[in-house]
Scaffold this active site. Structure first.
Site, mmCIF file in Angstrom:
data_model
loop_
_atom_site.group_PDB
_atom_site.id
_atom_site.type_symbol
_atom_site.label_atom_id
_atom_site.label_comp_id
_atom_site.label_asym_id
_atom_site.label_seq_id
_atom_site.Cartn_x
_atom_site.Cartn_y
_atom_site.Cartn_z
ATOM 1 N N GLY A 1 0.582 -1.175 0.078
ATOM 2 C CA GLY A 1 -0.035 0.056 0.091
ATOM 3 C C GLY A 1 1.071 1.166 0.098
ATOM 4 O O GLY A 1 0.246 2.315 0.623
ATOM 5 N N TYR B 1 3.047 4.347 -2.557
ATOM 6 C CA TYR B 1 2.356 5.156 -3.438
ATOM 7 C C TYR B 1 2.059 4.669 -4.600
ATOM 8 O O TYR B 1 0.852 5.027 -5.227
ATOM 9 C CB TYR B 1 3.163 6.400 -3.449
ATOM 10 C CG TYR B 1 4.254 6.451 -4.489
ATOM 11 C CD1 TYR B 1 4.035 6.983 -5.882
ATOM 12 C CD2 TYR B 1 5.579 6.024 -4.391
ATOM 13 C CE1 TYR B 1 4.979 6.843 -6.615
ATOM 14 C CE2 TYR B 1 6.516 6.099 -5.313
ATOM 15 C CZ TYR B 1 6.106 6.494 -6.384
ATOM 16 O OH TYR B 1 7.250 6.805 -7.412
ATOM 17 N N GLY C 1 8.371 -2.055 -3.353
ATOM 18 C CA GLY C 1 9.510 -1.461 -3.374
ATOM 19 C C GLY C 1 10.309 -1.768 -4.621
ATOM 20 O O GLY C 1 9.956 -2.514 -5.464
ATOM 21 N N ASP D 1 17.990 6.681 -9.228
ATOM 22 C CA ASP D 1 17.621 5.527 -8.540
ATOM 23 C C ASP D 1 18.567 4.737 -7.933
ATOM 24 O O ASP D 1 18.439 3.791 -7.090
ATOM 25 C CB ASP D 1 16.414 4.652 -9.207
ATOM 26 C CG ASP D 1 15.276 5.194 -9.280
ATOM 27 O OD1 ASP D 1 14.890 6.692 -8.803
ATOM 28 O OD2 ASP D 1 14.129 4.508 -9.511
ATOM 29 N N HIS E 1 -7.972 34.848 -7.049
ATOM 30 C CA HIS E 1 -9.500 34.484 -6.667
ATOM 31 C C HIS E 1 -10.277 34.232 -8.197
ATOM 32 O O HIS E 1 -10.259 35.053 -8.783
ATOM 33 C CB HIS E 1 -10.088 35.274 -5.743
ATOM 34 C CG HIS E 1 -11.571 35.013 -5.306
ATOM 35 N ND1 HIS E 1 -11.534 33.764 -4.514
ATOM 36 C CD2 HIS E 1 -12.875 35.423 -5.639
ATOM 37 C CE1 HIS E 1 -12.861 33.451 -4.368
ATOM 38 N NE2 HIS E 1 -13.667 34.484 -4.988
#
Ligand SMILES: Cc1cc2nc3c(=O)[nH]c(=O)nc-3n(C[C@H](O)[C@H](O)[C@H](O)COP(=O)(O)OP(=O)(O)OC[C@H]3O[C@@H](n4cnc5c(N)ncnc54)[C@H](O)[C@@H]3O)c2cc1C
Length: 474
Positions: A187, A189, A277, A318, A450
């Site tokens: 569980g 991301y 992972g 990574d 806005h």
């Protein structure tokens, strides 16, 4: 580039053409270096071909499809149930996006003088790499090298991914049909993003997570909104639950799981997605021949200049310890390229933003309240709910809140986090504010247009100072 007797000579060799490697190669080209970028598969790496882009395309399509069922309350009439989702059509659409981006990277490499070599590279020594290119073997001699070989899904030994019934994130993004039922192991991301997307497309999704809550890396308050929505989507979430075994029976997958609460259970579904992972692609790279050290998990440690223990060999993305995120890989790639080119560059900011494309989205930068307190700060928190924002109401996106974490003594912003619609785009404001060491007053005094969702930041800052306009200040 000079062609010698033994090897092609180049200033820099970059191994791996993902968001780390190609960004590094393009920056090196811009800085006048001769550069060879070696990629065994497609330029763009995991991120473009089987990660960030395809998964966000799936999440977007699933979101659009899911919305169709709730447009009636806005006065939009669609004949009941007269719409469907075709995964094959989606695959074509996704394929077009990926191919357009692939071509874009190829073009940018060419225009910046990067020589792209297709093949698998490994070090022969600390100044040579060998590349297997479809039957041939070429050698490149370099002055400096950047390792950017990324990571792949981690699959425990007792699970065999067959890409038909038992999937990893890559094969899940290649499905031709939406599975009727899908069990997800993990569980985190990726599991939650894909699980929510498939649930919106009609899958009966069960998520099994070993920790006591989903998205364990993120603050519990932010995750609560996502858990609530997962249940609304009909998802089953089993936390504190361990997968013991996985098998096939009559074309169905069978997960055996255990938890203290429910004991032993069996989850039968059409497919299982394993997403627990990632592991670094450091094997088979000949790192020993180059003298580059790895840690016990196979990651290559680097300093702020992305240098490994061998001073002229760099590692990025990574393959290095730290969060596996495309923007971290690209940043490190650019830094490594600049350091190689003699510029005073470094990855000197601890601020790595994160975005989770769940429903609603989560995004943040800097410390959470708990992290700031652990570091000894006296903390002030300002929160503002989406449901008090006019634009959120006008677009039927009322779930969520923005939160600013402030040093109570100096009023410096320590963290900005949010859960809610379009958090992925709105976190940019937080990243810039923290990078510029803004105080909470800077945010509160900035005129926000806005009606926009961005006003939730303004009012969260005002709430921290005790004077938000659209909520009662406590
Ligand atoms: C499903 C999914 C969703 C994701 N979503 C997000 C997101 O939303 N945001 C985000 O920031 N990150 C996301 N990520 C993570 C992101 O994809 C990675 O962090 C990022 O791709 C890492 O980049 P990299 O350059 O380090 O390596 P990679 O992208 O892994 O690229 C490495 C490249 O090196 C090549 N290679 C490896 N070994 C060799 C060799 N010996 N010779 C030649 N070539 C080689 C590979 O073929 C690959 O193309 C996601 C990942 C997945 C799986």
């Amino acid at each position: 580039m000079v062609v010698g007797e033994i090897a092609v000579e180049t200033d820099v060799v970059v191994i791996g053409g993902g968001p780390g490697g190609y960004a590094a190669a393009i920056r090196l080209g811009q800085l006048g270096q001769s550069v060879v970028l070696i990629e065994e598969d497609k330029l763009g790496g995991v991120c473009l071909n089987r990660g960030c882009i395809p998964s966000k395309a799936l999440i977007h399509s699933a979101g659009e499809y899911h919305k169709l069922g709730s447009l009636g309350k806005m006065g939009i009439r669609i004949p009941t149930n007269d719409f469907s989702f075709e995964m094959e059509g989606w695959q074509d659409w996704k394929g077009g996006i990926v191919s357009q981006l692939n071509k874009g990277i190829e073009h940018l490499c060419k225009e910046n003088g990067v020589t792209v070599v297709k093949g698998r590279a490994s070090f022969l020594s600390d100044d040579r790499v060998g590349v297997e290119t479809g039957g041939d073997f070429e050698t490149y001699k370099f002055q400096q090298a950047i390792i950017a070989t990324g990571s792949r899904p981690f699959i425990p030994a007792f699970i065999e991914v067959d890409h038909t019934h038992i999937l990893d994130s890559t094969s899940a993004l290649q499905l031709k049909e939406v599975p009727k039922s899908l069990a997800i192991i993990g569980g985190g991301y990726i599991g939650m993003e894909m699980g929510m997307a498939f649930a919106k497309l009609g899958s009966k999704v069960t998520v099994v997570e070993m920790a006591d809550r989903i998205l364990p890396q993120v603050s519990a308050g932010l995750v609560r909104e996502v858990t609530r929505n997962a249940k609304k989507l009909g998802m089953t979430i089993k936390t504190s639950t361990k997968v013991e075994n996985i098998g096939l029976d009559n074309g169905k997958t069978v997960l055996e799981v255990t938890s203290e609460k429910a004991g032993n259970e069996t989850i039968v579904s059409d497919k299982v997605l394993v997403t627990i992972g990632r592991i670094p692609n450091s094997g088979g790279l000949g790192l020993d021949q180059a003298g580059v050290e790895m840690d016990e998990r196979g990651y290559i440690p680097v300093d702020a200049k992305c240098t490994t223990n061998v001073p002229h060999i760099y590692a990025i993305g990574d393959i290095t310890p730290g969060p596996a995120l495309a923007h971290r890989a690209s940043k490190q790639g650019i830094v490594a390229a600049e350091v190689i080119s003699g510029l005073a560059s470094s990855v000197d900011s601890p601020l790595i933003p994160y975005v989770i494309f769940t429903e609603p989205q989560i995004a943040g930068v800097g410390y959470s309240k708990e992290e700031a307190e652990q570091r000894g700060f006296e903390v002030k928190v300002g929160q503002f709910p989406y449901r008090a924002n006019g634009r959120a109401l006008a677009t039927a996106e009322v779930d969520g809140f923005a939160e600013v974490i402030v040093d109570a003594n100096t009023h410096l912003l320590l963290g900005m986090h949010m859960v809610g619609a379009d958090a992925s785009n709105m976190i940019g404001e937080g990243v810039l504010a923290l990078e510029l060491s803004a105080r909470v007053e800077d945010l509160a005094l900035t005129m926000h247009p806005h009606p926009t969702l961005s006003e939730v930041w303004l009012e969260a800052a005002e709430a921290a100072l005790g004077h938000a306009i659209h909520i009662v200040n406590k």
